[in-house]
Design a protein around this motif. Structure first.
Motif, PDB file in Angstrom:
ATOM      1  N   LEU A   1      14.720  43.521  64.082  1.00 50.30           N
ATOM      2  CA  LEU A   1      14.847  42.163  64.617  1.00 50.30           C
ATOM      3  C   LEU A   1      15.236  41.178  63.520  1.00 50.30           C
ATOM      4  N   ILE A   2      14.633  41.337  62.356  1.00 49.48           N
ATOM      5  CA  ILE A   2      14.943  40.431  61.250  1.00 49.48           C
ATOM      6  C   ILE A   2      16.373  40.639  60.774  1.00 49.48           C
ATOM      7  N   ASP A   3      16.868  41.871  60.830  1.00 44.20           N
ATOM      8  CA  ASP A   3      18.261  42.130  60.471  1.00 44.20           C
ATOM      9  C   ASP A   3      19.208  41.249  61.282  1.00 44.20           C
ATOM     10  N   VAL A   4      18.932  41.145  62.583  1.00 46.26           N
ATOM     11  CA  VAL A   4      19.782  40.343  63.463  1.00 46.26           C
ATOM     12  C   VAL A   4      19.746  38.878  63.064  1.00 46.26           C
ATOM     13  N   ILE A   5      18.545  38.350  62.816  1.00 48.85           N
ATOM     14  CA  ILE A   5      18.416  36.933  62.462  1.00 48.85           C
ATOM     15  C   ILE A   5      19.057  36.656  61.105  1.00 48.85           C
ATOM     16  N   GLU A   6      18.954  37.567  60.168  1.00 49.07           N
ATOM     17  CA  GLU A   6      19.574  37.362  58.863  1.00 49.07           C
ATOM     18  C   GLU A   6      21.097  37.306  58.970  1.00 49.07           C
ATOM     19  N   ARG A   7      21.679  38.173  59.774  1.00 46.29           N
ATOM     20  CA  ARG A   7      23.134  38.146  59.929  1.00 46.29           C
ATOM     21  C   ARG A   7      23.592  36.842  60.573  1.00 46.29           C
ATOM     22  N   ARG A   8      22.833  36.378  61.556  1.00 48.06           N
ATOM     23  CA  ARG A   8      23.201  35.112  62.207  1.00 48.06           C
ATOM     24  C   ARG A   8      23.008  33.923  61.268  1.00 48.06           C
ATOM     25  N   SER A   9      22.008  33.992  60.410  1.00 48.39           N
ATOM     26  CA  SER A   9      21.803  32.898  59.461  1.00 48.39           C
ATOM     27  C   SER A   9      22.972  32.797  58.485  1.00 48.39           C
ATOM     28  N   LYS A  10      23.531  33.929  58.060  1.00 49.84           N
ATOM     29  CA  LYS A  10      24.698  33.911  57.179  1.00 49.84           C
ATOM     30  C   LYS A  10      25.899  33.304  57.894  1.00 49.84           C
ATOM     31  N   ILE A  11      26.056  33.652  59.172  1.00 49.79           N
ATOM     32  CA  ILE A  11      27.149  33.072  59.953  1.00 49.79           C
ATOM     33  C   ILE A  11      26.954  31.571  60.098  1.00 49.79           C
ATOM     34  N   LEU A  12      25.721  31.135  60.313  1.00 52.98           N
ATOM     35  CA  LEU A  12      25.449  29.706  60.458  1.00 52.98           C
ATOM     36  C   LEU A  12      25.741  28.956  59.161  1.00 52.98           C
ATOM     37  N   LEU A  13      25.347  29.516  58.018  1.00 53.68           N
ATOM     38  CA  LEU A  13      25.630  28.868  56.735  1.00 53.68           C
ATOM     39  C   LEU A  13      27.129  28.778  56.495  1.00 53.68           C
ATOM     40  N   THR A  14      27.860  29.804  56.872  1.00 50.32           N
ATOM     41  CA  THR A  14      29.317  29.755  56.758  1.00 50.32           C
ATOM     42  C   THR A  14      29.901  28.666  57.656  1.00 50.32           C
ATOM     43  N   TYR A  15      29.348  28.537  58.841  1.00 51.36           N
ATOM     44  CA  TYR A  15      29.791  27.497  59.783  1.00 51.36           C
ATOM     45  C   TYR A  15      29.537  26.108  59.205  1.00 51.36           C
ATOM     46  N   ILE A  16      28.367  25.915  58.600  1.00 56.87           N
ATOM     47  CA  ILE A  16      28.044  24.608  58.026  1.00 56.87           C
ATOM     48  C   ILE A  16      29.023  24.247  56.912  1.00 56.87           C
ATOM     49  N   ASN A  17      29.317  25.200  56.046  1.00 60.47           N
ATOM     50  CA  ASN A  17      30.243  24.944  54.946  1.00 60.47           C
ATOM     51  C   ASN A  17      31.665  24.715  55.457  1.00 60.47           C
ATOM     52  N   ALA A  18      32.076  25.509  56.450  1.00 57.30           N
ATOM     53  CA  ALA A  18      33.451  25.403  56.944  1.00 57.30           C
ATOM     54  C   ALA A  18      33.694  24.080  57.667  1.00 57.30           C
ATOM     55  N   HIS A  19      32.692  23.532  58.336  1.00 56.53           N
ATOM     56  CA  HIS A  19      32.860  22.291  59.092  1.00 56.53           C
ATOM     57  C   HIS A  19      32.417  21.054  58.318  1.00 56.53           C
ATOM     58  N   GLY A  20      31.980  21.260  57.083  1.00 55.63           N
ATOM     59  CA  GLY A  20      31.568  20.110  56.283  1.00 55.63           C
ATOM     60  C   GLY A  20      30.357  19.377  56.847  1.00 55.63           C
ATOM     61  N   ALA A  21      29.481  20.107  57.524  1.00 58.16           N
ATOM     62  CA  ALA A  21      28.294  19.471  58.095  1.00 58.16           C
ATOM     63  C   ALA A  21      27.326  19.064  57.005  1.00 58.16           C
ATOM     64  N   LYS A  22      26.604  17.992  57.243  1.00 60.64           N
ATOM     65  CA  LYS A  22      25.643  17.489  56.267  1.00 60.64           C
ATOM     66  C   LYS A  22      24.296  18.169  56.441  1.00 60.64           C
ATOM     67  N   VAL A  23      23.591  18.322  55.341  1.00 61.88           N
ATOM     68  CA  VAL A  23      22.229  18.857  55.346  1.00 61.88           C
ATOM     69  C   VAL A  23      21.311  17.732  54.895  1.00 61.88           C
ATOM     70  N   LEU A  24      20.468  17.254  55.818  1.00 63.44           N
ATOM     71  CA  LEU A  24      19.662  16.055  55.552  1.00 63.44           C
ATOM     72  C   LEU A  24      18.188  16.351  55.755  1.00 63.44           C
ATOM     73  N   PRO A  25      17.329  15.625  55.018  1.00 63.01           N
ATOM     74  CA  PRO A  25      15.876  15.716  55.318  1.00 63.01           C
ATOM     75  C   PRO A  25      15.601  15.059  56.665  1.00 63.01           C
ATOM     76  N   MET A  26      14.869  15.762  57.496  1.00 63.94           N
ATOM     77  CA  MET A  26      14.567  15.265  58.845  1.00 63.94           C
ATOM     78  C   MET A  26      13.074  15.349  59.086  1.00 63.94           C
ATOM     79  N   ASN A  27      12.335  14.634  58.309  1.00 66.90           N
ATOM     80  CA  ASN A  27      10.861  14.697  58.382  1.00 66.90           C
ATOM     81  C   ASN A  27      10.246  13.424  58.916  1.00 66.90           C
ATOM     82  N   GLU A  28      11.033  12.628  59.587  1.00 66.53           N
ATOM     83  CA  GLU A  28      10.470  11.370  60.082  1.00 66.53           C
ATOM     84  C   GLU A  28       9.515  11.657  61.232  1.00 66.53           C
TER      85      GLU A  28
END
Length: 502
Positions: free
Chosen positions: A475-502
């Motif tokens: 199960l963790i294998d699946v989530i790890e692969r998707r997390s890598k895809i998500l990080l690639t998506y964030i970099n490719a689309h120039g999305a911002k990474v912000l603190p959201m602790n309000e």
């Protein structure tokens, strides 16, 4: 009796024979000179007869005994699988010695040691019940045994602490409509270290133990959720009062077991939007199979039965909210903006969470962003055919608390681990250009696997129902692969990474 060696006996025999022959010649050829010569001759004849009788008796007897010893030794050797092998495993010839006769004429056993080797017994593994996962390597042969990050505590101490905590937090009666289950001897929530995992709060642990260990007083079907409402012991007998005090839970089908995984992932990512969930077996439902039990939160706002949401939104309206960035940086939205009371950052958290687990029921209930399987709900309900007008599709499971309208509560967190990487639902991420820093930092740190192992191991029933360490790793294998895809998506689309602790 004194025995003589064989060569000396034969020598004496020849001497005596020659002596006797000389006496006979003297007796026949000459007349005896004196009486002394007659006596000497008689003695020699007697002695000759004695020697002949002794030699004839000893030689056959010795030959028979030697044959008997040899045959017995060979027989023993044939019956013994390993001869003369020392304990250290090295080979050496057997230690034979010449047979010896005892003082009474009996044969003494030869000094030969027969050793039968035993196969080496494998040393039992040191099984430890806590988590210490290492960075995962590919093609690992044996599963890594989990171990605690701190010192291991005695099981009885843990059991006593769990019971005392439950008794302090939830005192109450013991009445109910159904025969109560017997109290488990030990908690199904396993914590063997001095402190809980940092991502789980004290209330999380207390709620998990209540859901996993408390007696069930009564049950009631909840048709709208395809689930069962259970009331646990420790509160008043009325359903409303018990649930208001936090002594109720929703038990779902075994097919919804991913709700437990979703709860732990939510806490590890620092989102803290899911309700505590554990696995539990009970004789009252599902024939004793392991089922997810989710805490009933009475503070959730009433939901629309058609969408199970406290806020009515379509896909088109949702996309407009993302552009407005409602309530971000403390700005009060204008009346004509169409903003709801939900903070803009909540959508980013929900999109990240839903993408990792591929939960489509909230943002893509009609499965318009991927190719569903036949057993998916959108296929069974015919919703896949209604993707021509996506802006009109309602969002579901958009829920708030009545005293906290700014934040969402993630319910209905059934994830799907069988979705291939080339068929992921990227529609979930549409319109999202900001992501929570706490979650992204965990994905980038390469410690997601370690934390998931430590967290999921706490739930004994869930761990066992998924096939132990091997099943959880898949199960963790699946989530790890998707997390890598998500990080690639964030970099490719120039999305911002912000603190959201309000």
């Amino acid at each position: 009796m004194t025995t003589f060696g064989q060569p000396s006996k034969i020598k004496n025999l020849f001497i005596c024979c020659s002596c006797s022959a000389r006496v006979l010649r003297l007796w026949t050829c000459r007349r005896p000179r004196t009486r002394r010569n007659l006596l000497v001759g008689t003695a020699c004849v007697i002695y000759l007869g004695f020697l002949v009788s002794q030699v004839g008796h000893i030689l056959p007897q010795h030959k028979g005994r030697h044959q008997k010893i040899s045959s017995r030794s060979l027989q023993d050797a044939a019956q013994t699988p390993f001869l003369g092998i020392p304990l250290d495993g090295t080979l050496s010839p057997p230690n034979f010695q010449e047979p010896q006769l005892g003082s009474n004429g009996t044969l003494l056993p030869p000094n030969v040691v027969y050793i039968t080797l035993r196969s080496k017994r494998s040393k039992p593994a040191n099984i430890r019940g806590t988590v210490k996962p290492k960075r995962r390597k590919k093609h690992v042969g044996a599963p890594i045994v989990l171990e605690a990050r701190k010192h291991q505590l005695d099981e009885h101490k843990h059991k006593g602490m769990a019971i005392r905590e439950r008794s302090r937090q939830r005192p109450g009666g013991n009445s109910g409509a159904i025969k109560a289950q017997s109290q488990p001897e030990e908690s199904n929530i396993r914590i063997y270290s001095e402190s809980r995992p940092s991502w789980l709060s004290k209330d999380d642990i207390l709620n998990m133990r209540m859901l996993a260990d408390s007696r069930i007083e009564s049950i009631q079907e909840v048709s709208s959720h395809k689930a069962v409402l259970v009331v646990f012991a420790g509160a008043l007998s009325t359903r409303g009062t018990a649930c208001n005090q936090g002594h109720c839970g929703i038990t779902k089908r075994p097919l919804d077991m991913s709700e437990v995984f979703a709860f732990h992932l939510d806490r590890i990512l620092g989102l803290n939007r899911s309700l505590p969930s554990v696995s539990r077996r009970s004789e009252f439902f599902q024939d004793g199979q392991a089922c997810p039990v989710i805490l009933w939160d009475s503070s959730l706002s009433p939901t629309d039965n058609s969408t199970h949401s406290s806020v009515r939104l379509t896909w088109g309206q949702y996309q407009q909210l993302l552009k407005q960035k409602c309530w971000q940086n403390g700005k009060v939205p204008k009346a004509e903006s169409g903003c709801t009371e939900i903070h803009h950052h909540e959508w980013s958290k929900m999109a990240l969470f839903d993408f990792l687990l591929q939960i489509y029921s909230r943002l893509d209930r009609n499965c318009c962003g991927f190719e569903p399987l036949r057993e998916d709900s959108c296929m069974q309900q015919g919703l896949k055919l209604k993707c021509s007008d996506q802006d009109a599709v309602d969002l579901t499971h958009i829920v708030q608390r009545h005293h906290d309208r700014r934040h969402l509560v993630f319910i209905g967190n059934k994830g799907f681990f069988d979705r291939n990487e080339d068929n992921l639902d990227f529609k979930i991420l549409q319109g999202i250009n900001e992501f929570p820093e706490s979650a992204v930092s965990v994905l980038r740190s390469q410690r997601l696997r370690e934390k998931l192992l430590q967290s999921l191991f706490l739930d004994k029933i869930y761990w066992e129902s998924q096939g132990g360490r091997n099943g959880i790793e898949k199960l963790i294998d699946v989530i790890e692969r998707r997390s890598k895809i998500l990080l690639t998506y964030i970099n490719a689309h120039g999305a911002k990474v912000l603190p959201m602790n309000e």
